[in-house]
Structures are given as structure tokens and as C-alpha cells.
Design a protein around this motif. Structure first.
Motif, mmCIF file in Angstrom:
data_model
loop_
_atom_site.group_PDB
_atom_site.id
_atom_site.type_symbol
_atom_site.label_atom_id
_atom_site.label_comp_id
_atom_site.label_asym_id
_atom_site.label_seq_id
_atom_site.Cartn_x
_atom_site.Cartn_y
_atom_site.Cartn_z
ATOM 1 N N LYS A 1 -3.971 3.419 0.650
ATOM 2 C CA LYS A 1 -3.350 2.800 -0.527
ATOM 3 C C LYS A 1 -3.884 3.407 -1.825
ATOM 4 O O LYS A 1 -3.167 3.519 -2.813
ATOM 5 C CB LYS A 1 -3.630 1.291 -0.520
ATOM 6 N N PHE A 2 -5.133 3.820 -1.807
ATOM 7 C CA PHE A 2 -5.825 4.219 -3.025
ATOM 8 C C PHE A 2 -5.726 5.704 -3.333
ATOM 9 O O PHE A 2 -6.412 6.204 -4.220
ATOM 10 C CB PHE A 2 -7.282 3.762 -2.954
ATOM 11 N N GLY B 1 -6.702 1.965 3.690
ATOM 12 C CA GLY B 1 -7.425 2.637 2.609
ATOM 13 C C GLY B 1 -6.629 3.748 1.961
ATOM 14 O O GLY B 1 -6.936 4.171 0.837
ATOM 15 N N ASP C 1 -12.601 3.270 1.556
ATOM 16 C CA ASP C 1 -11.656 2.513 0.726
ATOM 17 C C ASP C 1 -11.059 1.338 1.500
ATOM 18 O O ASP C 1 -10.973 0.220 0.987
ATOM 19 C CB ASP C 1 -10.527 3.417 0.221
ATOM 20 N N ALA D 1 0.822 -1.210 0.000
ATOM 21 C CA ALA D 1 0.000 0.000 0.000
ATOM 22 C C ALA D 1 0.859 1.265 0.000
ATOM 23 O O ALA D 1 0.563 2.230 -0.709
ATOM 24 C CB ALA D 1 -0.934 -0.013 1.211
ATOM 25 N N SER E 1 -12.961 -7.183 0.563
ATOM 26 C CA SER E 1 -12.702 -7.886 -0.698
ATOM 27 C C SER E 1 -11.675 -9.003 -0.519
ATOM 28 O O SER E 1 -11.666 -9.969 -1.286
ATOM 29 C CB SER E 1 -12.242 -6.914 -1.784
ATOM 30 N N SER F 1 -13.814 -1.399 2.256
ATOM 31 C CA SER F 1 -14.144 -2.192 1.065
ATOM 32 C C SER F 1 -12.989 -3.104 0.655
ATOM 33 O O SER F 1 -13.202 -4.268 0.274
ATOM 34 C CB SER F 1 -14.523 -1.268 -0.087
ATOM 35 N N TYR F 2 -11.764 -2.592 0.740
ATOM 36 C CA TYR F 2 -10.586 -3.371 0.356
ATOM 37 C C TYR F 2 -10.414 -4.585 1.265
ATOM 38 O O TYR F 2 -10.217 -5.713 0.796
ATOM 39 C CB TYR F 2 -9.358 -2.470 0.397
#
Length: 195
Positions: free
Chosen positions: A61-62, A59, A72, A15, A79, A75-76
Motif C-alpha cells: 500500500k505504501f 505493506g 510496512d 491499498a 497499528s 507496522s500497518y
């Protein structure tokens, strides 16, 4: 479910390569604090706390987002099947469970906002949620900070710090000190720990 410590370290390193910044070391310091406190708190697992501390800001990371890093990360981690880490990504910024107390830009879509609000409404905070909230307020990028000084710095940078959030952090510090029977700053090695 949680990743192993080694997998969490790998995810954090990956990340950081996507979005370099001080947030990675902040996460490592939070993880150090979480493990130290949990290891001295009855009924808590220091290694679990360490992994949660490493991943609470994953999150980021995005890209550079404020509130968006919450959705983020949530959700990551979902997943990847890491529901316990996803939960911490969601709860770490909301020690009173209220979106209104978020400090920073509300840079989320309506769908992301709904994800956060509904997620928070469905969770009853436990000691791991509370622990990472506390450690988030202690962790700098170089080492452990005085919590009130860190909150004052955030207030100076953003022009506000909700009093209820400030008060809750002070309560969390007292709560974990009572659980441990020790001074928090001594446990997290405030004067000596650094990256």
C-alpha cells in the motif's frame, strides 16, 4: 486478532488504490489457495487463512518497495490492532526464518531491518505461517501457477533463488498434501481457477 473477511477485502481495495499493480490480484489468488488448503487440513480454519492470504502483501500500500513491504505491512497491521495479520506480513517472505534468503532489494532502514530480524527471531512458525508462505509461491496475478515454474521465473528475474528457500517450498507442498491427503494442485484448482 484478525479483521473480518469483508474488512480485509476493504483494506486490500483501499491499498490497491494507493499503489495499483498486480500484487492485489496476487493476494486474492493466495487467499483462494489458502482457504482451499486450510479447509481440507485438520485443525485449520479456511476463513482465517483467506483473510491472512488477502493481507500478506498489504505493506505494498505504501509504495513500490521490496523488503520494505514486509516492515510496512507488519507496522500497518499492528497499528490497526490486527496482530495475526501483522505476523503473516512479517513471516510470509521467510520460510526458513532468515533475512539472508530474501529475494529482492534490501530497501529498508536499519530500524526496519532490526524490526524484521527481531520479529522473526521471536516467532515459532505455525501452520498459518507455512500456509501463506506456500500460497505466496503458488499465486500469480491471474491464477494459480506451478510452484516450480514460478520459482524459476523469480530466479530468472532476480538472478538467484536460494536453494534452501526452493527446497523449503517443495517441503511445504509435500507437508500440506500429506495433511490433506490430496494433490495440492487439485485442491487449489490450478487448471480452472482464475481472476
Amino acid at each position: 486478532m484478525l479483521p473480518t473477511k469483508e474488512e480485509a477485502q476493504r483494506l486490500l481495495g483501499e491499498a490497491e488504490a494507493c499503489n495499483p499493480g498486480p500484487w492485489g490480484n496476487h493476494s486474492r489468488v493466495a487467499a483462494h489457495c489458502a482457504r482451499a488448503i486450510a479447509s481440507r487440513s485438520p485443525g485449520m480454519d479456511g476463513e482465517k487463512a483467506y483473510v491472512l492470504g488477502l493481507l500478506h502483501d498489504i505493506g505494498r500500500k505504501f509504495g513500490v518497495r521490496h523488503l520494505g513491504h514486509v516492515s510496512d505491512g507488519y507496522s500497518y497491521m499492528l497499528s490497526l490492532g490486527y496482530d495475526e495479520a501483522a505476523r503473516i506480513c512479517l513471516t510470509h517472505s521467510f520460510n526458513n526464518g532468515r533475512l539472508e534468503e530474501y529475494i529482492g532489494k534490501q530497501d529498508v532502514s536499519e530500524e526496519e531491518r532490526r524490526l524484521i530480524v527481531d520479529g522473526l527471531a521471536s516467532i515459532e512458525m505455525d501452520d498459518y505461517d507455512r500456509l501463506i508462505q506456500l500460497c505466496d509461491s503458488l499465486a500469480g496475478a491471474e491464477g494459480v501457477l506451478d510452484m516450480e515454474a514460478r520459482m524459476g521465473d523469480v530466479k530468472a528475474r532476480y538472478g538467484m533463488y536460494p536453494q534452501a528457500k526452493w527446497d523449503k517450498n517443495i517441503q511445504l507442498k509435500a507437508y500440506f498434501e500429506e495433511k490433506m491427503g490430496m494433490d495440492l494442485y487439485q485442491v487449489v484448482e490450478k487448471e480452472t481457477f482464475g481472476l
